[in-house]
Enzyme design. Structure first.
Site, mmCIF file in Angstrom:
data_model
loop_
_atom_site.group_PDB
_atom_site.id
_atom_site.type_symbol
_atom_site.label_atom_id
_atom_site.label_comp_id
_atom_site.label_asym_id
_atom_site.label_seq_id
_atom_site.Cartn_x
_atom_site.Cartn_y
_atom_site.Cartn_z
ATOM 1 N N HIS A 1 -8.911 -3.521 -2.779
ATOM 2 C CA HIS A 1 -8.026 -2.723 -1.642
ATOM 3 C C HIS A 1 -8.354 -1.164 -1.805
ATOM 4 O O HIS A 1 -8.692 -0.743 -0.577
ATOM 5 C CB HIS A 1 -6.367 -2.887 -2.414
ATOM 6 C CG HIS A 1 -5.818 -2.198 -1.578
ATOM 7 N ND1 HIS A 1 -4.654 -2.614 -1.022
ATOM 8 C CD2 HIS A 1 -5.286 -0.697 -1.558
ATOM 9 C CE1 HIS A 1 -3.860 -1.790 -0.367
ATOM 10 N NE2 HIS A 1 -4.424 -0.739 -0.689
ATOM 11 N N GLU A 2 -8.689 -0.658 -2.962
ATOM 12 C CA GLU A 2 -9.175 0.694 -2.853
ATOM 13 C C GLU A 2 -10.820 0.956 -2.332
ATOM 14 O O GLU A 2 -10.950 1.870 -1.566
ATOM 15 C CB GLU A 2 -9.148 1.234 -4.332
ATOM 16 C CG GLU A 2 -7.954 1.363 -5.094
ATOM 17 C CD GLU A 2 -6.595 1.857 -4.251
ATOM 18 O OE1 GLU A 2 -6.763 2.820 -3.364
ATOM 19 O OE2 GLU A 2 -5.544 1.158 -4.262
ATOM 20 N N HIS B 1 -10.175 1.089 1.327
ATOM 21 C CA HIS B 1 -9.583 2.392 1.626
ATOM 22 C C HIS B 1 -10.884 3.186 1.940
ATOM 23 O O HIS B 1 -11.067 3.740 3.110
ATOM 24 C CB HIS B 1 -8.750 2.848 0.635
ATOM 25 C CG HIS B 1 -7.360 2.687 0.848
ATOM 26 N ND1 HIS B 1 -6.555 2.969 2.279
ATOM 27 C CD2 HIS B 1 -6.442 2.069 0.056
ATOM 28 C CE1 HIS B 1 -5.267 2.695 1.837
ATOM 29 N NE2 HIS B 1 -5.012 2.152 0.713
ATOM 30 N N CYS C 1 0.867 -0.944 -0.090
ATOM 31 C CA CYS C 1 0.040 0.079 -0.180
ATOM 32 C C CYS C 1 0.896 1.059 -0.226
ATOM 33 O O CYS C 1 1.901 1.422 0.572
ATOM 34 C CB CYS C 1 -0.910 0.065 1.174
ATOM 35 S SG CYS C 1 -2.038 1.477 1.386
#
Length: 185
Positions: free
Chosen positions: A131-132, A135, A89
């Protein structure tokens, strides 16, 4: 348009769930441009708005020649088949840990005209989409690690040169205040 600095682990914006975009004006256009400029760097597969200090629900991606963005993304589908592999990351530089993700992912959202978009992918693209989106939900990939790996990751963070608390801020020197009182001026 500009490449923005990446917010590092320890900043509260990274663990705060984002707000949906409700206004599609110049501010949102500027945010998307900044996200696209920031993701357009070698080694950047994706950048979430939180990683550049914004609390809005937007991310950009740059995987295998596919470059784009999604506003108000939601994971619509994840395959039952999984992939295991190293994940890193930008907000936790120089670290990577084995992270299990779905092999295939589909994310839905909207574009700058508030028109529906769907982005799907396998492998690295699926990892990026998950992953995004994490976030934007206030979740980091290290939150998905098993207990021992997470402990190792946190130890690595604490010993890193970039961690916010790695080097304490210099303290002002004590000087005598008028009237004989000691303390920082």
């Amino acid at each position: 348009m500009s490449k923005r600095p990446i917010v590092l682990f320890g900043d509260p914006v990274l663990v705060t769930p984002t707000s949906p975009v409700t206004s599609f004006g110049r501010h949102t256009e500027a945010l998307v441009r900044d996200l696209l400029d920031t993701v357009d760097e070698p080694g950047h597969a994706g950048v979430a708005a939180t990683q550049i200090g914004s609390g809005l629900r937007v991310f950009s991606y740059n995987v295998g020649g596919r470059i784009g963005y999604v506003i108000n993304p939601e994971v619509a589908e994840l395959s039952e088949e999984v992939q295991d592999g190293e994940e890193g990351c930008l907000s936790l530089p120089e670290l990577a840990f084995p992270t299990r993700r779905a092999l295939r992912a589909v994310v839905t959202g909207v574009d700058l005209r508030n028109e529906p978009v769907t982005v799907e992918g396998e492998g690295l693209m699926a990892r990026c989409l998950q992953h995004e989106t994490d976030h934007l939900d206030g979740r980091l990939y290290i939150d998905r690690l098993d207990r021992d790996s997470r402990r190792e990751a946190m130890r690595a963070v604490r010993h890193s040169t970039w961690f916010l608390d790695a080097e304490p801020a210099p303290q002002p020197s004590a000087q005598t205040l008028p009237g004989g009182l000691g303390g920082p001026v």
